[in-house]
Design an enzyme around this catalytic site. Structure first.
Site, short mmCIF file in Angstrom:
data_model
loop_
_atom_site.label_atom_id
_atom_site.label_comp_id
_atom_site.label_asym_id
_atom_site.label_seq_id
_atom_site.Cartn_x
_atom_site.Cartn_y
_atom_site.Cartn_z
N ASP A 1 -21.00 -11.97 15.60
CA ASP A 1 -22.29 -12.18 14.77
C ASP A 1 -22.96 -11.34 14.81
O ASP A 1 -23.14 -9.68 14.85
CB ASP A 1 -22.66 -13.02 16.30
CG ASP A 1 -23.34 -12.30 17.41
OD1 ASP A 1 -22.27 -11.20 17.61
OD2 ASP A 1 -23.79 -12.72 18.04
N GLU B 1 -22.64 -12.50 20.79
CA GLU B 1 -23.55 -11.61 21.66
C GLU B 1 -24.17 -11.69 21.59
O GLU B 1 -24.92 -11.08 22.41
CB GLU B 1 -22.17 -10.02 21.24
CG GLU B 1 -22.71 -9.40 22.16
CD GLU B 1 -23.99 -8.26 21.86
OE1 GLU B 1 -24.67 -8.59 22.96
OE2 GLU B 1 -24.37 -8.19 21.27
N GLU B 2 -24.33 -11.86 20.49
CA GLU B 2 -25.90 -12.03 20.73
C GLU B 2 -26.64 -12.81 21.02
O GLU B 2 -28.23 -12.63 21.24
CB GLU B 2 -27.15 -11.14 19.00
CG GLU B 2 -26.53 -10.41 18.13
CD GLU B 2 -27.36 -9.06 18.68
OE1 GLU B 2 -27.95 -8.87 19.38
OE2 GLU B 2 -26.70 -8.20 18.65
N HIS C 1 -30.87 -2.54 16.02
CA HIS C 1 -31.80 -4.54 15.68
C HIS C 1 -32.58 -3.80 14.97
O HIS C 1 -33.83 -4.25 14.70
CB HIS C 1 -32.43 -4.53 17.27
CG HIS C 1 -31.35 -5.20 17.53
ND1 HIS C 1 -31.81 -6.47 18.44
CD2 HIS C 1 -29.74 -4.93 17.78
CE1 HIS C 1 -30.31 -6.35 19.22
NE2 HIS C 1 -29.60 -5.74 18.54
#
Length: 409
Positions: free
Chosen positions: A91, A149-150, A376
């Site tokens: 993702d 996962e995020e 990020h």
């Protein structure tokens, strides 16, 4: 695998991985240009399925709405043969990309800023390599392309709850994550506690609004919020043992609409990071008590919602030791580093609560790395040479773990 010395096998896989470099870059860039957020990875799932099908690898019936699970079987695989699991997350993040390379995200507000496009391509590359030597595999390789996962609750726990480890019983699970702080071509491993448990904190402080010139006629939630922020910081310095890592950060505060109006409500949010469940539970209780008592002392009320995030990621010591040996065999000992524990979080932790395994950092940094090339970040830009490293290392590690498992009495 006993027919090939470790150095010979490593050389074969390294050579094959190098030949895959253009293909892996193409796959990664395609995924990068079409990022999908957590629980929405429909296209990415289709790309992975079609790629595996071309290799002759049959995908399992879906465990979840997105994501892919497939068992790559060695030529002599039979029921009871050892299985090693390899995991990649698929993702993206809700972020606008600010890079200028020729394959930027085509989706506004979405970007692969954490390297999951790299992880996916690496695992697909490993699948290519392993499929080419399946006559030598002493077991099976469980390929896990995990969604979400995020975003909590993540994809790992739902996969487990859907029965992935009931259907398959891997002897271990391996995962790797891009890290620009580690030079490309190197990896960093950590035995034991590696990443933190994380919880989201949401505060609502309620008082009595009024004119800023007459604060004695109001119950000021802004002042109370300031005291709460200060008070919760003492938990790390005076409640947490000095040898235990912990973080409590208040990252946002909102309240009021004008300089001369005391508002009725202030909201805040933050995060708490810990490395063990006992301390985590203790801080939950202390946080609630601190917030309540400070608010009472300031003549207001306060509510704290704690949203549980991922647990601490604890690498199995023996699996990590074996992985370090495999990494050194494949990359050279000088390219295998020791990592210190990190206060970031990963839902790979859920797998490690079920079966032994390890999660390592794979380097994507370069000497010319520009400022802002961090996880990020809207300018995250990992070195694509790591695709070859990651694919080959995953494949080689899987071979060695299967060999070790098959040799056990």
């Amino acid at each position: 695998m006993n027919s090939a010395p470790a150095s010979a096998l490593a050389a074969r896989i390294e050579e094959y991985a190098s030949r895959l470099s253009p293909e892996l870059s193409e796959v990664r860039r395609d995924i990068h240009m079409h990022p999908e957020l957590s629980y929405e990875e429909v296209r990415t799932t289709r790309v992975v399925v079609e790629y595996l099908q071309k290799l002759g690898i049959e995908c399992e019936p879906p465990f979840l709405e997105t994501g892919v699970v497939a068992l790559l079987k060695g030529a002599n695989y039979k029921e009871g043969s050892p299985i090693i699991a390899l995991r990649a997350d698929i993702d993206a993040l809700p972020l606008n990309e600010e890079n200028s390379h020729g394959f930027c995200s085509l989706e506004p507000g979405k970007m692969h800023a954490c390297g999951h496009d790299m992880h996916t391509a690496m695992l697909l590359g490993a699948a290519v390599i392993l499929a080419s030597i399946k006559d030598e595999l002493q077991g099976g390789v469980l390929l896990i392309f995990q969604p979400a996962e995020e975003k909590a609750p993540g994809g790992a726990r739902p996969l487990i709850e859907a029965g992935i480890f009931k259907k398959f019983s891997p002897v271990a699970i391996l995962g790797q994550h891009c890290f620009p702080s580690v030079p490309s071509g190197k990896v960093a491993l950590c035995k034991g506690s590696f990443m933190a448990a994380t919880d989201e904190l949401y505060f609502t402080v309620s008082g009595q609004g009024g004119h800023a010139s007459a604060p004695h006629k109001a119950a000021d939630p802004v002042l109370a919020a300031a005291h709460i922020i200060t008070a919760v910081q003492h938990l790390v310095s005076r409640v947490v043992p000095p040898h235990e890592p912990a973080v409590v950060s208040i990252a946002s505060i909102h309240g009021g609409s004008a300089p001369n109006i005391i508002p009725s409500t202030v909201t805040m949010s933050g995060t708490m990071r810990t490395m063990n469940e006992e301390l985590r539970a203790l801080l939950h209780k202390k946080l609630q008590a601190t917030v309540t008592h400070v608010a009472e002392g300031m003549g207001v009320t306060a509510e704290l919602e704690i949203r549980h995030g991922y647990p601490a990621l604890v690498n199995d010591a023996e699996i990590t030791r074996q992985a370090a040996i495999a990494c050194a065999d494949y990359l050279g000992r000088e390219n295998v580093l020791d990592s210190e524990p990190l206060m970031t979080a990963e839902d790979f932790a859920y797998y490690l609560q079920e079966i032994p395994g390890t999660f390592w950092q794979i380097g994507t940094g370069t000497a010319e790395q520009e400022r802002g090339n961090t996880l990020h970040s809207p300018t995250f830009n990992p070195d694509e040479k790591a695709l070859v490293t990651g694919a080959g290392l995953f494949a080689y590690s899987a071979c060695r773990f299967l060999e070790n498992a098959a040799g056990r009495p």
